[in-house]
Write a protein that holds these residues in place. Structure first.
Motif, PDB file in Angstrom:
ATOM      1  N   THR A  56       0.822  -1.211   0.000  1.00 51.49           N
ATOM      2  CA  THR A  56       0.000   0.000   0.000  1.00 51.49           C
ATOM      3  C   THR A  56       0.861   1.269   0.000  1.00 51.49           C
ATOM      4  N   GLN A  57       1.936   1.263   0.782  1.00 43.40           N
ATOM      5  CA  GLN A  57       2.801   2.445   0.802  1.00 43.40           C
ATOM      6  C   GLN A  57       3.554   2.622  -0.519  1.00 43.40           C
ATOM      7  N   GLY A  58       3.975   1.514  -1.114  1.00 45.00           N
ATOM      8  CA  GLY A  58       4.647   1.594  -2.411  1.00 45.00           C
ATOM      9  C   GLY A  58       3.722   2.109  -3.496  1.00 45.00           C
ATOM     10  N   ARG A  59       2.482   1.639  -3.487  1.00 48.79           N
ATOM     11  CA  ARG A  59       1.519   2.124  -4.482  1.00 48.79           C
ATOM     12  C   ARG A  59       1.197   3.594  -4.256  1.00 48.79           C
ATOM     13  N   ARG A  60       1.140   4.003  -2.993  1.00 48.16           N
ATOM     14  CA  ARG A  60       0.885   5.414  -2.700  1.00 48.16           C
ATOM     15  C   ARG A  60       2.035   6.273  -3.226  1.00 48.16           C
ATOM     16  N   ALA A  61       3.262   5.797  -3.026  1.00 51.81           N
ATOM     17  CA  ALA A  61       4.417   6.545  -3.523  1.00 51.81           C
ATOM     18  C   ALA A  61       4.386   6.641  -5.047  1.00 51.81           C
ATOM     19  N   ARG A  63       1.717   6.558  -6.943  1.00 49.33           N
ATOM     20  CA  ARG A  63       0.614   7.449  -7.292  1.00 49.33           C
ATOM     21  C   ARG A  63       1.017   8.918  -7.103  1.00 49.33           C
ATOM     22  N   LEU A  64       1.914   9.174  -6.149  1.00 52.89           N
ATOM     23  CA  LEU A  64       2.362  10.549  -5.897  1.00 52.89           C
ATOM     24  C   LEU A  64       3.575  10.933  -6.729  1.00 52.89           C
ATOM     25  N   ARG A  66       6.447   8.942  -7.439  1.00 51.85           N
ATOM     26  CA  ARG A  66       7.731   8.315  -7.122  1.00 51.85           C
ATOM     27  C   ARG A  66       7.743   6.904  -7.706  1.00 51.85           C
ATOM     28  N   PRO A  67       8.274   6.713  -8.903  1.00 53.55           N
ATOM     29  CA  PRO A  67       8.265   5.384  -9.515  1.00 53.55           C
ATOM     30  C   PRO A  67       9.080   4.356  -8.735  1.00 53.55           C
ATOM     31  N   ASP A  68      10.033   4.811  -7.906  1.00 51.40           N
ATOM     32  CA  ASP A  68      10.819   3.863  -7.116  1.00 51.40           C
ATOM     33  C   ASP A  68      10.003   3.234  -5.983  1.00 51.40           C
ATOM     34  N   GLY A  69       8.763   3.667  -5.795  1.00 55.71           N
ATOM     35  CA  GLY A  69       7.882   3.038  -4.820  1.00 55.71           C
ATOM     36  C   GLY A  69       7.478   1.627  -5.228  1.00 55.71           C
ATOM     37  N   ARG A  70       7.730   1.283  -6.490  1.00 53.87           N
ATOM     38  CA  ARG A  70       7.412  -0.053  -6.976  1.00 53.87           C
ATOM     39  C   ARG A  70       8.258  -1.118  -6.281  1.00 53.87           C
ATOM     40  N   VAL A  71       9.488  -0.776  -5.916  1.00 53.83           N
ATOM     41  CA  VAL A  71      10.401  -1.755  -5.313  1.00 53.83           C
ATOM     42  C   VAL A  71       9.854  -2.311  -3.997  1.00 53.83           C
TER      43      VAL A  71
END
Length: 98
Positions: A56-61, A63-64, A66-71
């Motif tokens: 959930t936090q990675g997807r939020r990042a 969405r905002l 930050r493509p590195d939130g995928r990791v």
């Protein structure tokens, strides 16, 4: 290094969630389905929570912007699904193979 320091942080709480059921009713060679569900489901939920939070936090990042939130999202999903899969396969193998 102590054994507690070498295991993941949520294994202890997951074990404490399932231990009252297995401790109270013993560890039969062939546990009833209700024992498996009562002991296993809360333990699986406790162990899966960090993976779900990472997703959930990675997807939020992402969405905002930050493509590195995928990791962390991918790593959290893989770890949570792997743990649940290994436990389910273990139970199924025990039932099928005896």
């Amino acid at each position: 290094m102590s054994p507690e320091a070498s295991r993941p942080a949520d294994v202890g709480p997951a074990a404490r969630v399932s231990t009252p059921v297995t401790g109270r009713y013993g560890r039969p060679a062939d546990p009833a389905l209700w024992q498996v569900l009562v002991a296993g489901v809360p333990a699986l939920v406790v162990f899966a929570v960090p993976g779900v939070l990472a997703v959930t936090q990675g997807r939020r990042a992402m969405r905002l912007g930050r493509p590195d939130g995928r990791v962390p999202a991918v790593i959290g999903a893989v770890i949570a699904l792997s743990f649940i899969g290994v436990n389910l396969l273990s139970y199924v193998a025990t039932v099928v193979l005896g």
